[in-house]
Design an enzyme around this catalytic site. Structure first.
Site, PDB file in Angstrom:
ATOM      1  N   ASP A 102      -7.906  -9.027  -6.882  1.00 20.22           N
ATOM      2  CA  ASP A 102      -7.065  -9.768  -5.927  1.00 20.22           C
ATOM      3  C   ASP A 102      -6.155  -8.771  -5.221  1.00 20.22           C
ATOM      4  O   ASP A 102      -5.023  -8.538  -5.647  1.00 20.22           O
ATOM      5  CB  ASP A 102      -6.265 -10.830  -6.688  1.00 20.22           C
ATOM      6  CG  ASP A 102      -5.455 -11.727  -5.771  1.00 20.22           C
ATOM      7  OD1 ASP A 102      -5.470 -11.509  -4.541  1.00 20.22           O
ATOM      8  OD2 ASP A 102      -4.795 -12.652  -6.288  1.00 20.22           O
ATOM      9  N   HIS A 103      -6.653  -8.191  -4.122  1.00 21.79           N
ATOM     10  CA  HIS A 103      -5.946  -7.118  -3.423  1.00 21.79           C
ATOM     11  C   HIS A 103      -5.668  -7.481  -1.964  1.00 21.79           C
ATOM     12  O   HIS A 103      -6.375  -8.299  -1.371  1.00 21.79           O
ATOM     13  CB  HIS A 103      -6.792  -5.834  -3.438  1.00 21.79           C
ATOM     14  CG  HIS A 103      -6.605  -5.007  -4.672  1.00 21.79           C
ATOM     15  ND1 HIS A 103      -6.366  -3.656  -4.626  1.00 21.79           N
ATOM     16  CD2 HIS A 103      -6.614  -5.350  -5.982  1.00 21.79           C
ATOM     17  CE1 HIS A 103      -6.249  -3.190  -5.855  1.00 21.79           C
ATOM     18  NE2 HIS A 103      -6.393  -4.203  -6.691  1.00 21.79           N
ATOM     19  N   GLY A 143       1.214  -6.363 -11.225  1.00 27.00           N
ATOM     20  CA  GLY A 143       0.901  -5.988  -9.852  1.00 27.00           C
ATOM     21  C   GLY A 143       1.117  -4.535  -9.494  1.00 27.00           C
ATOM     22  O   GLY A 143       1.576  -3.715 -10.292  1.00 27.00           O
ATOM     23  N   GLU A 144       0.770  -4.237  -8.229  1.00 28.90           N
ATOM     24  CA  GLU A 144       0.920  -2.890  -7.670  1.00 28.90           C
ATOM     25  C   GLU A 144       1.594  -2.959  -6.311  1.00 28.90           C
ATOM     26  O   GLU A 144       1.380  -3.904  -5.537  1.00 28.90           O
ATOM     27  CB  GLU A 144      -0.448  -2.207  -7.502  1.00 28.90           C
ATOM     28  CG  GLU A 144      -1.279  -2.099  -8.750  1.00 28.90           C
ATOM     29  CD  GLU A 144      -2.306  -3.215  -8.840  1.00 28.90           C
ATOM     30  OE1 GLU A 144      -2.479  -3.964  -7.856  1.00 28.90           O
ATOM     31  OE2 GLU A 144      -2.933  -3.344  -9.906  1.00 28.90           O
ATOM     32  N   ASN A 162      -0.422  -3.723  -3.016  1.00 27.69           N
ATOM     33  CA  ASN A 162      -0.740  -5.067  -2.534  1.00 27.69           C
ATOM     34  C   ASN A 162       0.480  -5.926  -2.244  1.00 27.69           C
ATOM     35  O   ASN A 162       0.417  -6.840  -1.426  1.00 27.69           O
ATOM     36  CB  ASN A 162      -1.601  -5.779  -3.583  1.00 27.69           C
ATOM     37  CG  ASN A 162      -2.846  -5.007  -3.900  1.00 27.69           C
ATOM     38  OD1 ASN A 162      -3.647  -4.724  -3.017  1.00 27.69           O
ATOM     39  ND2 ASN A 162      -3.019  -4.631  -5.159  1.00 27.69           N
ATOM     40  N   SER A 201      -0.134  -3.419 -21.211  1.00 31.39           N
ATOM     41  CA  SER A 201      -0.321  -1.980 -21.370  1.00 31.39           C
ATOM     42  C   SER A 201       0.578  -1.406 -22.459  1.00 31.39           C
ATOM     43  O   SER A 201       0.534  -0.211 -22.726  1.00 31.39           O
ATOM     44  CB  SER A 201      -0.034  -1.259 -20.047  1.00 31.39           C
ATOM     45  OG  SER A 201       1.278  -1.534 -19.593  1.00 31.39           O
ATOM     46  N   GLY A 202       1.409  -2.248 -23.071  1.00 33.65           N
ATOM     47  CA  GLY A 202       2.334  -1.793 -24.113  1.00 33.65           C
ATOM     48  C   GLY A 202       2.837  -2.978 -24.912  1.00 33.65           C
ATOM     49  O   GLY A 202       2.411  -4.114 -24.723  1.00 33.65           O
ATOM     50  N   THR A 244      -7.250  -2.582 -19.469  1.00 33.75           N
ATOM     51  CA  THR A 244      -8.256  -1.809 -18.737  1.00 33.75           C
ATOM     52  C   THR A 244      -8.638  -0.523 -19.451  1.00 33.75           C
ATOM     53  O   THR A 244      -9.370   0.296 -18.900  1.00 33.75           O
ATOM     54  CB  THR A 244      -7.773  -1.484 -17.319  1.00 33.75           C
ATOM     55  OG1 THR A 244      -6.518  -0.790 -17.397  1.00 33.75           O
ATOM     56  CG2 THR A 244      -7.591  -2.758 -16.505  1.00 33.75           C
TER      57      THR A 244
END
Length: 320
Positions: free
Chosen positions: A37-38, A106-107, A110, A172-173, A190
């Site tokens: 979803d980008h 998110g990033e 995007n 991620s943690g 991932t």
């Protein structure tokens, strides 16, 4: 038996291509179709980025068996969390209950299209509030919410599948693994990291699905596959902290200008060797993942890959 997924990667194919790939992948025997979803591709050479939720609706209508999943949607900037709950429930109805909502923090790539990218602590706060909003709306509750970042005076989602849409959370943690256990019905990661799975289990997630994703590049010529992976996927090994903050494809191009072809090929299996691709997948199985989606690098290579996967790869993966 592990659930074998296929990635509909919006960054490397257009909307009509993605629907065609979904139909082909279901016919080939894949269990699940996951969709990125980008707003932007990672690199210009990938060349695409359609609106994932329109494509998901078309895929839900065009398929009948495979499970569907967003992999992943960020509910903190580009989308308001109350709207995420509404569209996830709509896909749940269109797919007759086959949809899982995958969520992550998110990033910048995007999300900056609607304004500034918050610092990491604020993003974590926003993400937890988003989960607190989405979960009850998926469950059919009428919600009134007032937080530090979001206000929902009054919301109710009218069209929902018979069973509420499941929600999986990227981690991620330890902090994000705890959020996944508290609010979700599964965890997404991932990397084939057993430690993440253990943290999730310790936080109360034992017995829930664990979703992973592995990138490969199948093709008859290993050298050509390596060139393709370097051209389109050399950003892949930079890590979450870098990928979350770079603002656009030109930034990813600059950050990866010194990445060599052999560097990328160390992390992504390339060529016709089915054993190598099976071993890349096996790492996730050995780490405790129950669902693993394959990314085939290269938009134009998908039909070739799907034919090969049906004949050679999927039978091998069913043995794991």
């Amino acid at each position: 038996m592990v659930n074998v997924g296929y990635t509909l990667m919006c960054e490397q194919a257009g909307p009509k291509q993605l629907v065609d790939h979904a139909v082909r992948a279901e016919a080939a025997g894949f269990d699940q179709l996951v969709m990125s979803d980008h707003y932007y591709p990672w690199l210009d050479s990938q060349g695409h980025s359609p609106y994932a939720w329109s494509v998901l609706g078309a895929v839900a209508h065009a398929t009948s068996r495979a499970q569907l999943m967003s992999f992943v949607t960020c509910p903190i900037r580009r989308y308001h969390p109350a709207v995420v709950a509404q569209k996830a429930s709509t896909i749940g109805v269109l797919s007759d209950g086959r949809f899982t909502l995958g969520l992550g923090a998110g990033e910048n790539l995007n999300e900056h299209v609607v304004g500034g990218w918050p610092h990491v602590q604020q993003r974590h706060e926003m993400f937890e509030e988003a989960l607190q909003i989405i979960r009850p709306l998926l469950n059919g509750e009428t919600l009134t919410f007032s937080g530090n970042h979001y206000d929902v005076p009054d919301a109710y989602v009218w069209d929902r599948p018979e069973r509420p849409v499941s929600m999986a959370v990227a981690a991620s943690g330890r902090q994000s693994a705890t959020l996944a256990a508290e609010y979700g019905n599964g965890i997404i990661a991932t990397e084939p990291d057993r430690h993440i799975i253990e943290m999730y289990d310790d936080a109360g997630g034992a017995g829930q699905p664990r979703y992973g994703q592995v990138a490969i590049c199948y093709g008859p010529d290993e050298a050509e596959c390596r060139k393709l992976v370097h051209d389109q996927f050399r950003w892949f090994g930079m890590g979450w902290k870098v990928n979350a903050d770079l603002p656009g494809p030109e930034s990813f191009a600059a950050a990866t200008q010194f990445v060599r072809e052999e560097d990328v090929a160390e992390g992504i299996t390339c060529g016709p060797d089915v054993d190598a691709h099976v071993e890349a997948f096996r790492k996730y199985v050995d780490a405790g993942f129950t669902h693993v989606a394959i990314i085939q690098v290269g938009g134009e290579t998908q039909p070739m890959f799907l034919d090969w996967a049906q004949e050679q790869l999927l039978p091998r993966l069913r043995e794991l």
